[in-house]
Motif scaffolding. Structure first.
Motif, PDB file in Angstrom:
ATOM      1  N   LEU A 115      -5.369 -22.980  19.548  1.00 38.42           N
ATOM      2  CA  LEU A 115      -4.176 -22.344  18.954  1.00 38.42           C
ATOM      3  C   LEU A 115      -3.265 -21.759  20.030  1.00 38.42           C
ATOM      4  O   LEU A 115      -2.035 -21.761  19.896  1.00 38.42           O
ATOM      5  N   LEU A 116      -3.880 -21.243  21.102  1.00 39.47           N
ATOM      6  CA  LEU A 116      -3.064 -20.710  22.208  1.00 39.47           C
ATOM      7  C   LEU A 116      -2.170 -21.822  22.741  1.00 39.47           C
ATOM      8  O   LEU A 116      -0.960 -21.664  22.882  1.00 39.47           O
ATOM      9  N   ASN A 117      -2.797 -22.964  23.029  1.00 40.11           N
ATOM     10  CA  ASN A 117      -2.035 -24.097  23.563  1.00 40.11           C
ATOM     11  C   ASN A 117      -0.978 -24.574  22.576  1.00 40.11           C
ATOM     12  O   ASN A 117       0.187 -24.736  22.926  1.00 40.11           O
ATOM     13  N   ALA A 118      -1.418 -24.758  21.334  1.00 39.66           N
ATOM     14  CA  ALA A 118      -0.509 -25.327  20.323  1.00 39.66           C
ATOM     15  C   ALA A 118       0.720 -24.439  20.123  1.00 39.66           C
ATOM     16  O   ALA A 118       1.808 -24.939  19.811  1.00 39.66           O
ATOM     17  N   ASN A 119       0.559 -23.136  20.339  1.00 33.52           N
ATOM     18  CA  ASN A 119       1.675 -22.227  20.087  1.00 33.52           C
ATOM     19  C   ASN A 119       2.611 -22.039  21.267  1.00 33.52           C
ATOM     20  O   ASN A 119       3.592 -21.310  21.156  1.00 33.52           O
ATOM     21  N   VAL A 120       2.302 -22.656  22.405  1.00 29.04           N
ATOM     22  CA  VAL A 120       3.231 -22.524  23.539  1.00 29.04           C
ATOM     23  C   VAL A 120       3.802 -23.858  24.002  1.00 29.04           C
ATOM     24  O   VAL A 120       4.670 -23.884  24.871  1.00 29.04           O
ATOM     25  N   VAL A 121       3.307 -24.989  23.446  1.00 34.22           N
ATOM     26  CA  VAL A 121       3.859 -26.261  23.917  1.00 34.22           C
ATOM     27  C   VAL A 121       5.228 -26.510  23.280  1.00 34.22           C
ATOM     28  O   VAL A 121       5.480 -26.154  22.125  1.00 34.22           O
ATOM     29  N   THR A 122       6.092 -27.081  24.099  1.00 32.13           N
ATOM     30  CA  THR A 122       7.485 -27.264  23.689  1.00 32.13           C
ATOM     31  C   THR A 122       7.842 -28.740  23.535  1.00 32.13           C
ATOM     32  O   THR A 122       8.862 -29.077  22.952  1.00 32.13           O
ATOM     33  N   GLY A 123       7.008 -29.599  24.134  1.00 29.70           N
ATOM     34  CA  GLY A 123       7.359 -31.020  24.169  1.00 29.70           C
ATOM     35  C   GLY A 123       8.026 -31.402  25.484  1.00 29.70           C
ATOM     36  O   GLY A 123       8.130 -32.575  25.823  1.00 29.70           O
TER      37      GLY A 123
ATOM     38  N   SER B  15       7.539 -31.644  29.240  1.00 29.20           N
ATOM     39  CA  SER B  15       6.296 -31.655  30.017  1.00 29.20           C
ATOM     40  C   SER B  15       6.321 -30.643  31.162  1.00 29.20           C
ATOM     41  O   SER B  15       5.293 -30.045  31.491  1.00 29.20           O
ATOM     42  N   PHE B  16       7.509 -30.428  31.750  1.00 27.93           N
ATOM     43  CA  PHE B  16       7.554 -29.437  32.835  1.00 27.93           C
ATOM     44  C   PHE B  16       7.298 -28.027  32.291  1.00 27.93           C
ATOM     45  O   PHE B  16       6.426 -27.301  32.784  1.00 27.93           O
ATOM     46  N   LEU B  17       8.057 -27.658  31.255  1.00 29.90           N
ATOM     47  CA  LEU B  17       7.880 -26.309  30.692  1.00 29.90           C
ATOM     48  C   LEU B  17       6.447 -26.131  30.190  1.00 29.90           C
ATOM     49  O   LEU B  17       5.835 -25.072  30.386  1.00 29.90           O
ATOM     50  N   ASP B  18       5.882 -27.184  29.588  1.00 27.36           N
ATOM     51  CA  ASP B  18       4.513 -27.081  29.080  1.00 27.36           C
ATOM     52  C   ASP B  18       3.506 -26.811  30.202  1.00 27.36           C
ATOM     53  O   ASP B  18       2.560 -26.058  30.025  1.00 27.36           O
ATOM     54  N   SER B  19       3.758 -27.446  31.367  1.00 28.20           N
ATOM     55  CA  SER B  19       2.813 -27.208  32.464  1.00 28.20           C
ATOM     56  C   SER B  19       2.900 -25.754  32.930  1.00 28.20           C
ATOM     57  O   SER B  19       1.915 -25.189  33.407  1.00 28.20           O
ATOM     58  N   VAL B  20       4.073 -25.130  32.763  1.00 24.46           N
ATOM     59  CA  VAL B  20       4.220 -23.724  33.156  1.00 24.46           C
ATOM     60  C   VAL B  20       3.608 -22.808  32.088  1.00 24.46           C
ATOM     61  O   VAL B  20       2.845 -21.897  32.402  1.00 24.46           O
ATOM     62  N   THR B  21       3.936 -23.072  30.813  1.00 25.54           N
ATOM     63  CA  THR B  21       3.495 -22.144  29.752  1.00 25.54           C
ATOM     64  C   THR B  21       1.980 -22.203  29.523  1.00 25.54           C
ATOM     65  O   THR B  21       1.381 -21.227  29.085  1.00 25.54           O
TER      66      THR B  21
ATOM     67  N   VAL C 259      11.093 -16.485  33.294  1.00 25.16           N
ATOM     68  CA  VAL C 259      11.597 -17.065  32.044  1.00 25.16           C
ATOM     69  C   VAL C 259      10.445 -17.615  31.194  1.00 25.16           C
ATOM     70  O   VAL C 259      10.451 -17.485  29.960  1.00 25.16           O
ATOM     71  N   ALA C 260       9.430 -18.182  31.850  1.00 23.89           N
ATOM     72  CA  ALA C 260       8.278 -18.677  31.081  1.00 23.89           C
ATOM     73  C   ALA C 260       7.523 -17.500  30.465  1.00 23.89           C
ATOM     74  O   ALA C 260       7.020 -17.601  29.332  1.00 23.89           O
ATOM     75  N   GLY C 261       7.445 -16.378  31.176  1.00 20.75           N
ATOM     76  CA  GLY C 261       6.835 -15.166  30.600  1.00 20.75           C
ATOM     77  C   GLY C 261       7.614 -14.736  29.370  1.00 20.75           C
ATOM     78  O   GLY C 261       7.032 -14.407  28.328  1.00 20.75           O
ATOM     79  N   ASP C 262       8.942 -14.767  29.465  1.00 14.62           N
ATOM     80  CA  ASP C 262       9.786 -14.431  28.307  1.00 14.62           C
ATOM     81  C   ASP C 262       9.513 -15.397  27.144  1.00 14.62           C
ATOM     82  O   ASP C 262       9.492 -15.007  25.979  1.00 14.62           O
ATOM     83  N   TYR C 263       9.310 -16.663  27.506  1.00 17.78           N
ATOM     84  CA  TYR C 263       9.045 -17.666  26.467  1.00 17.78           C
ATOM     85  C   TYR C 263       7.752 -17.331  25.712  1.00 17.78           C
ATOM     86  O   TYR C 263       7.704 -17.386  24.469  1.00 17.78           O
ATOM     87  N   LEU C 264       6.710 -16.952  26.467  1.00 22.24           N
ATOM     88  CA  LEU C 264       5.443 -16.580  25.823  1.00 22.24           C
ATOM     89  C   LEU C 264       5.645 -15.375  24.910  1.00 22.24           C
ATOM     90  O   LEU C 264       5.092 -15.309  23.802  1.00 22.24           O
ATOM     91  N   LEU C 265       6.457 -14.414  25.353  1.00 20.74           N
ATOM     92  CA  LEU C 265       6.750 -13.238  24.524  1.00 20.74           C
ATOM     93  C   LEU C 265       7.471 -13.637  23.243  1.00 20.74           C
ATOM     94  O   LEU C 265       7.189 -13.095  22.167  1.00 20.74           O
TER      95      LEU C 265
END
Ligand code: FPP
Ligand code: MG
Length: 324
Positions: free
Chosen positions: A22-30, A32-38, A113-119
């Motif tokens: 669920l952690l993964n599923a809730n941060v993936v964006t589609g 691939s670069f952003l996903d590797s960061v989040t 910005v990725a930290g903000d995205y997780l928030l």
């Protein structure tokens, strides 16, 4: 410390296993670069203490976690992860959880910005759990920031007070452990008195957790810490053991001569040795013990006996690798 084993409650391990995807599923964006960061720090693992607190508070091991229980656990872990993304930028860290830190791997801008995205993802989940949880998480975020600012403002201040230290760790650490328990108690539908008892437990647990971390920064070996000892001293963060050592007439004068400025390696080792040999360690261990007692007292407000025992054992376990 294996937190799940210390709690020793049925079905918690199963709940934690459900949290991971669920952690993964809730941060993936589609993307691939952003996903590797989040997903970077999620993949690196971690103790998942906050989800464990949330699930324990929600179910007490008496039943399987519901979808809301699991999403509460995900929301608090995402706030924790976001705070680490930002903390590592502030600290210019290079390693976190034994892997390259996000700032070091992807740069400060992307880490922030990725930290903000997780928030943002955490906030959306909290909103889906209702206005009380959403408001609680927002207030907690504010406390985390207040705690962190208190710490940053105190950097290199040898006159820092013990009250300032307690205020800073109450915000930066105990606020989220407290909220983890409270959100679990809310999604679990517990009566108000139990919600409040678990909230108090989470606060005390967080205080012990951070005081322990601050003692180990001085007394543990680099191998145990996965970073050099005395990191906080070097960064000018004077924690409880150091503040007590500064105030002690035996250790204070030598320590004051070293601190108040960035330290080279020999000075860092010297300062660390002074604090390690001072009364500061014993005083800090006693302070941690006091919060364990308070944590134990708080659990008396919980009706489930196994949960009372498990939570007390979990807080007590934090003392097990401390000196004295
Ligand atoms: C790690 O502690 C950091 C924290 C407990 C909180 C950091 C909080 C912020 C950066 C405020 C902003 C918060 C959010 C959610 C964006 P530490 O530095 O004592 O421990 P460490 O050795 O693991 O870095
Ligand atoms: Mg840090």
């Amino acid at each position: 410390m294996n937190a799940s084993e210390a709690l020793d409650l049925p079905l918690l391990e199963e709940g934690l296993l459900c949290v991971e995807p669920l952690l993964n599923a809730n941060v993936v964006t589609g993307d691939s670069f952003l996903d590797s960061v989040t997903t970077h720090l999620i993949a690196a693992g971690g103790k998942r203490l906050r989800p464990l607190l949330a699930l324990a508070a929600a179910t007490g091991g008496e039943r399987e976690a519901t979808h809301d229980d699991l999403m509460g656990a995900v929301a608090v872990e995402l706030v924790h992860l976001a705070s680490l993304y930002h903390d590592d930028v502030l600290d210019e860290a290079t390693i976190r959880r034994n892997v390259e830190s996000v700032n070091s791997r992807f740069g400060n801008l992307v880490a922030i910005v990725a930290g903000d995205y997780l928030l943002a993802r955490s906030a959306a989940i909290a909103a889906s759990l209702g206005t009380e949880v959403a408001a609680l998480l927002a207030e907690t975020l504010a406390k985390l920031c207040q705690g962190q600012v208190a710490e940053v403002r105190s950097a290199f201040q040898i006159t820092r007070s013990r009250e300032d230290y307690i205020r800073a760790i109450t915000g930066k650490t105990a606020a989220l452990t407290s909220t983890s328990c409270r959100i679990g108690a809310l999604t679990g539908g517990r009566p108000t008195a139990e919600v409040d008892a678990l909230t108090e437990y989470g606060h005390c647990f967080g205080m012990v957790f951070q005081i322990r971390d601050d003692i180990l920064d001085i007394t543990a070996t680099a191998g145990e810490l996965l970073k050099p000892a005395g990191q906080d001293l070097a960064e000018g963060i004077y924690n409880l053991p150091t503040l007590v050592a500064l105030a002690d007439p035996d250790s204070g004068p030598d320590l004051r001569a070293l601190l108040g400025q960035p330290l080279g390696q020999p000075e860092r080792e010297k300062a660390c040795a002074i604090v390690a040999a001072s009364s500061g360690i014993g005083v800090a261990v006693n302070e941690a013990r006091t919060y364990v007692e308070r944590a134990r007292d708080a659990t008396s407000g919980v009706s489930n006996h196994a949960l009372q025992e498990g939570l007390t054992q979990l807080a007590t376990e934090l003392l097990s690798d401390l000196p004295g």
